[in-house]
Scaffold this motif. Structure first.
Motif, short mmCIF file in Angstrom:
data_model
loop_
_atom_site.label_atom_id
_atom_site.label_comp_id
_atom_site.label_asym_id
_atom_site.label_seq_id
_atom_site.Cartn_x
_atom_site.Cartn_y
_atom_site.Cartn_z
N UNK A 125 0.54 8.12 6.61
CA UNK A 125 1.98 8.06 6.85
C UNK A 125 2.38 8.80 8.13
N UNK A 126 1.55 9.70 8.62
CA UNK A 126 1.90 10.47 9.82
C UNK A 126 1.51 9.75 11.11
N UNK B 120 2.81 1.18 12.51
CA UNK B 120 4.13 1.16 11.87
C UNK B 120 4.08 0.89 10.37
N UNK B 121 3.16 0.06 9.91
CA UNK B 121 3.10 -0.25 8.48
C UNK B 121 2.75 0.97 7.64
N UNK B 122 2.07 1.93 8.23
CA UNK B 122 1.72 3.15 7.50
C UNK B 122 2.80 4.22 7.65
N UNK B 123 3.48 4.21 8.78
CA UNK B 123 4.52 5.21 9.00
C UNK B 123 5.80 4.75 8.30
N UNK C 122 5.07 5.09 1.56
CA UNK C 122 3.61 5.25 1.48
C UNK C 122 3.23 6.41 0.56
N UNK C 123 3.86 7.56 0.73
CA UNK C 123 3.52 8.72 -0.10
C UNK C 123 3.89 8.49 -1.57
N UNK C 124 5.11 8.02 -1.89
CA UNK C 124 5.40 7.75 -3.30
C UNK C 124 4.45 6.76 -3.95
N UNK C 125 4.05 5.72 -3.22
CA UNK C 125 3.14 4.72 -3.79
C UNK C 125 1.77 5.34 -4.07
#
Length: 319
Positions: A142-143, A148-151, A155-158
């Motif tokens: 996420x960082x 872009x798809x990871x940021x 992402x973290x909640x999933x």
């Protein structure tokens, strides 16, 4: 991005292991003062502890297969001030401390208020550190601004929900094996169905968002000509290289769509079917929950493969 199987196994298995450890720690925290309940659960807690540690360790070890120099992995632990990967490693090692302490208390400590207090403290630390480790794993991705798809804020909640869902499925399976489950299988499968639906409610908007996501830059930006229409005259390379192997993976849209539906079915339809079977009483609890846990782990594996395969690095504007 290239969906390396070592990393997919790592995030799937370690996520399930840490999710199981988190539920174990929470159960110990809530029940440590119940002298009438704890002795009956200690065998279950022992097996949950062993399975959680085994899955998390196997997952972490499998991630080493993706490193160019696995023998240097220990150096990552020194960069915890700036690296989410390093924080993940530090927290993974820290999680082992309350886990082993909890195992020692379950094995040899004499019943009493001091033991109960120590159990509660170990349970709290185990739950917090296990979930924090999963959050750090998610933040590794996420960082990353160039992908872009990871940021993305989901992402973290999933990642956390996947860990909690697969960990709870394994815990319920152990409960069905080691405790007289009876009609509790209905409540267990209903809980898994609800948690799977919650996870899908987070994952589906994420998929829709990345489908509509515009590139954060243009090819002109990539070659230092912002605002200009730039066409490729000749490729910047004559043969495959690290960038094209790791950051230029492509998956057909129709295949991705089918895999999304497969992951969605594993998250909701599989536990939902198990719930219906439990209601009808036509299937024993232990095999039913074992099959549900396997289906959820398979769904997590498919989702994690898509997580990599559908993510585009901005370097592909040039390569």
């Amino acid at each position: 991005m290239h969906p390396a199987l070592s990393v997919i196994f790592f995030t799937t298995l370690s996520g399930a292991g840490y999710g199981l450890l988190a539920w174990l720690g929470l159960s110990v925290l809530l029940l440590h003062a119940r002298a009438d309940v704890m002795p009956a659960l200690e065998t279950l807690q022992w097996w949950a502890l062993l399975l959680g540690l085994a899955l998390s360790t196997v997952g972490l070890l499998s991630s080493l297969a993706h490193l160019g120099k696995p023998q240097r992995a220990w150096r990552a632990l020194s960069q915890w001030r700036s690296s989410w990967l390093s924080r993940e490693g530090v927290l993974a090692m820290a999680t082992v401390v309350p886990a082993l302490a909890l195992g020692a208390l379950l094995l040899g400590a004499e019943p009493g208020p001091d033991r109960a207090l120590a159990l509660g403290l170990c349970g709290l630390l185990l739950a917090v550190l296990a979930l924090a480790t999963v959050a750090c794993t998610a933040m590794i991705y996420a960082s990353l601004l160039p992908i872009p798809a990871w940021h993305h804020p989901l992402v973290v909640p999933v990642y956390l929900l996947f860990a909690l869902l697969t960990g709870l499925a394994l815990l319920f399976w152990l409960m069905a094996l080691l405790l007289p489950a009876g009609t509790a299988a209905t409540a267990m499968t209903a809980t898994l169905t609800a948690l799977g639906a919650l996870l899908l409610a987070c994952k589906w908007p994420y998929w829709r968002a990345i489908d509509r996501q515009a590139a954060p830059a243009t090819r002109g930006d990539a070659v230092g000509l912002p605002g200009r229409a730039v066409a490729v005259f000749e490729r910047p390379h004559t043969e495959a290289n690290y960038v094209t192997r790791e950051m230029a993976f492509t998956v057909a849209r129709r295949h991705a769509r089918r895999l999304r539906w497969l992951a969605a079915a594993s998250l909701v339809a599989a536990p939902g079917l198990a719930w219906l079977l439990a209601l009808s009483g036509s299937a024993p609890a232990a095999p039913l929950l074992a099959a549900t846990a396997v289906a959820l782990l398979a769904g997590a594996f498919v989702e994690r493969w898509l997580f990599f395969a559908e993510a585009r690095h901005v370097v592909t504007l040039y390569y």
